[in-house]
Design an enzyme around this catalytic site. Sequence first.
Site, PDB file in Angstrom:
ATOM      1  N   CYS A  95     -15.362  -1.503  11.573  1.00 24.59           N
ATOM      2  CA  CYS A  95     -16.523  -1.521  10.629  1.00 24.59           C
ATOM      3  C   CYS A  95     -17.688  -2.060  11.527  1.00 24.59           C
ATOM      4  CB  CYS A  95     -15.967  -2.875   9.823  1.00 24.59           C
ATOM      5  SG  CYS A  95     -17.130  -3.481   8.610  1.00 24.59           S
TER       6      CYS A  95
ATOM      7  N   CYS B  37     -19.120  -4.764  11.348  1.00 20.42           N
ATOM      8  CA  CYS B  37     -19.143  -6.063  11.512  1.00 20.42           C
ATOM      9  C   CYS B  37     -18.408  -6.487  12.719  1.00 20.42           C
ATOM     10  CB  CYS B  37     -18.333  -6.958  10.298  1.00 20.42           C
ATOM     11  SG  CYS B  37     -16.590  -6.525  10.421  1.00 20.42           S
TER      12      CYS B  37
ATOM     13  N   GLU C 275      -0.464  -1.403  -5.820  1.00 17.77           N
ATOM     14  CA  GLU C 275      -1.510  -0.707  -6.388  1.00 17.77           C
ATOM     15  C   GLU C 275      -0.930  -0.010  -7.676  1.00 17.77           C
ATOM     16  OE1 GLU C 275      -3.763   2.288  -3.796  1.00 17.77           O
ATOM     17  OE2 GLU C 275      -1.829   1.745  -2.862  1.00 17.77           O
TER      18      GLU C 275
ATOM     19  N   ASP D 231      -4.001   1.509   7.095  1.00 20.18           N
ATOM     20  CA  ASP D 231      -3.022   1.171   5.623  1.00 20.18           C
ATOM     21  C   ASP D 231      -3.066  -0.565   5.682  1.00 20.18           C
ATOM     22  OD1 ASP D 231      -2.587   3.640   5.058  1.00 20.18           O
ATOM     23  OD2 ASP D 231      -0.973   3.712   6.418  1.00 20.18           O
TER      24      ASP D 231
ATOM     25  N   CYS E 173     -13.927  -3.558   3.884  1.00 12.92           N
ATOM     26  CA  CYS E 173     -13.361  -4.187   4.996  1.00 12.92           C
ATOM     27  C   CYS E 173     -12.650  -5.433   4.753  1.00 12.92           C
ATOM     28  CB  CYS E 173     -14.660  -4.395   5.871  1.00 12.92           C
ATOM     29  SG  CYS E 173     -14.371  -5.384   7.445  1.00 12.92           S
TER      30      CYS E 173
ATOM     31  N   ASP F 286       0.762  -1.216   0.201  1.00 15.90           N
ATOM     32  CA  ASP F 286       0.097  -0.012  -0.170  1.00 15.90           C
ATOM     33  C   ASP F 286       0.981   1.289  -0.002  1.00 15.90           C
ATOM     34  OD1 ASP F 286      -2.422   1.404   0.236  1.00 15.90           O
ATOM     35  OD2 ASP F 286      -1.900   1.757   2.333  1.00 15.90           O
TER      36      ASP F 286
ATOM     37  N   CYS G 283     -15.136  -8.451   6.355  1.00 14.79           N
ATOM     38  CA  CYS G 283     -16.543  -8.972   5.939  1.00 14.79           C
ATOM     39  C   CYS G 283     -16.983  -8.486   4.396  1.00 14.79           C
ATOM     40  CB  CYS G 283     -17.703  -8.137   6.694  1.00 14.79           C
ATOM     41  SG  CYS G 283     -17.652  -6.499   6.630  1.00 14.79           S
TER      42      CYS G 283
HETATM   43 ZN   LIG Z   1     -16.454  -5.454   8.315  1.00 13.27          ZN
END
Ligand SMILES: [Zn+2]
Length: 386
Positions: A354, A356, A280, A363, A332, A196, A335
């Site tokens: 998140c 979840c 990336e 990062d 995320c 990243d 999930c």
């Molecule tokens: Zn999540």
Amino acid sequence: MLLRYRYRIYPTRPQRTALARAFGCARVVFNDAVAARKHAYTQGLPYPTQAVLSKALITEAKRTAERAWLGEVSSVVLQQALADADRAYKNFFASLSGKRSGPRMGPPRFKRRTGTQTVRFTRNAHFKVLDNDRLRLPKIGEVKVAWSRRLPAEPSSVTVIKTPTGKYYASFVVAVDGGTDLAEPIAYHEAETGIDLGLKDFAVLRGGKTIASPKFFRRMKRKLKKAQRALSRKQRGSKNRAKARLKVAKIHERIKVSRSDWVNKQVHRIVAENQGIYVEDLHVRGLGQGRAAKSVHDAALGMFLARLESKAHRAGRTFARVDRFFPSTRLCSACGALTGPKGLDGLRTRRWACGCGVVHDRDANAEINIRREGQRLASLAAGHTE
Ligand SMILES: [Zn+2]
């Protein structure tokens, strides 16, 4: 695969004079070609081909009083200058039409006397590495070379370079079989990393391991800005201006050398430690001269990506670029929901939670997503279906 090998060379005084003549002629032919194409463009005429320009700007020009001195240098130097101008235009057109990836390119610009000077010799110009280790160049002579390492094979061309600070180099193009640096494969599964790329940290690797952005990026940027400001205040044509210009050139050179060393070190380590490398595909901006101060970091990114890819391939590693629109930060990794930070505000968010229930380091989460997407792309490319 074509590789470049660059060595410092030490031309004698008469050789420097002969080289100066070759640089000047190559620059004039290049600039004449750019001018002819600009003219054709404004007149609505078709793009003049290299053959047409060769006749007008070399063969016929040599018979005129203003350009008779073109006859004093090897004609291959002049042909190569035309070829360079032609390639610069073809790259520009390809970039316009989107056929060429990477940053948008501007049209070729006139070469300046104060910039880096280059001339290229191809094999048919009879350049030769002699048994006495000197480099023989047509109409220049036998030049002393500091061979820091051996050439792996017969070179197909050599470019002689003079930097604005007055150093000379010979850059050879050598064709080698793929996989010359083939490294021992790393078998265990964890030896795969996403990368990243950022501003605060240069890069974040697997497990949140970071490569810090080196301090000299900022330091050199400040120095360069100061020197450029000083240069802009000096009177045109004055001795002080020439001095200030040399100072700017020296800073550029130091940036280039330290940046290149630093990038090589990072690339070397990543390729040595990882069997799969996923990164990336950033759109690294172009590197106009005037904007150089801004782009010390950007230039390092571009160089890092290019060298990483080439070294990974040569070492037989798996390498993939993940589309720059892939939402590596927002996704995320636990999930798969798009709940992460976005936009400019997102740049300030280091940690986020998140829905979840998983709390992420921004990062480190992005690295996981880039790695997974890269692994998916690489296995697709390898012809496996999931
Ligand atoms: Zn999540």
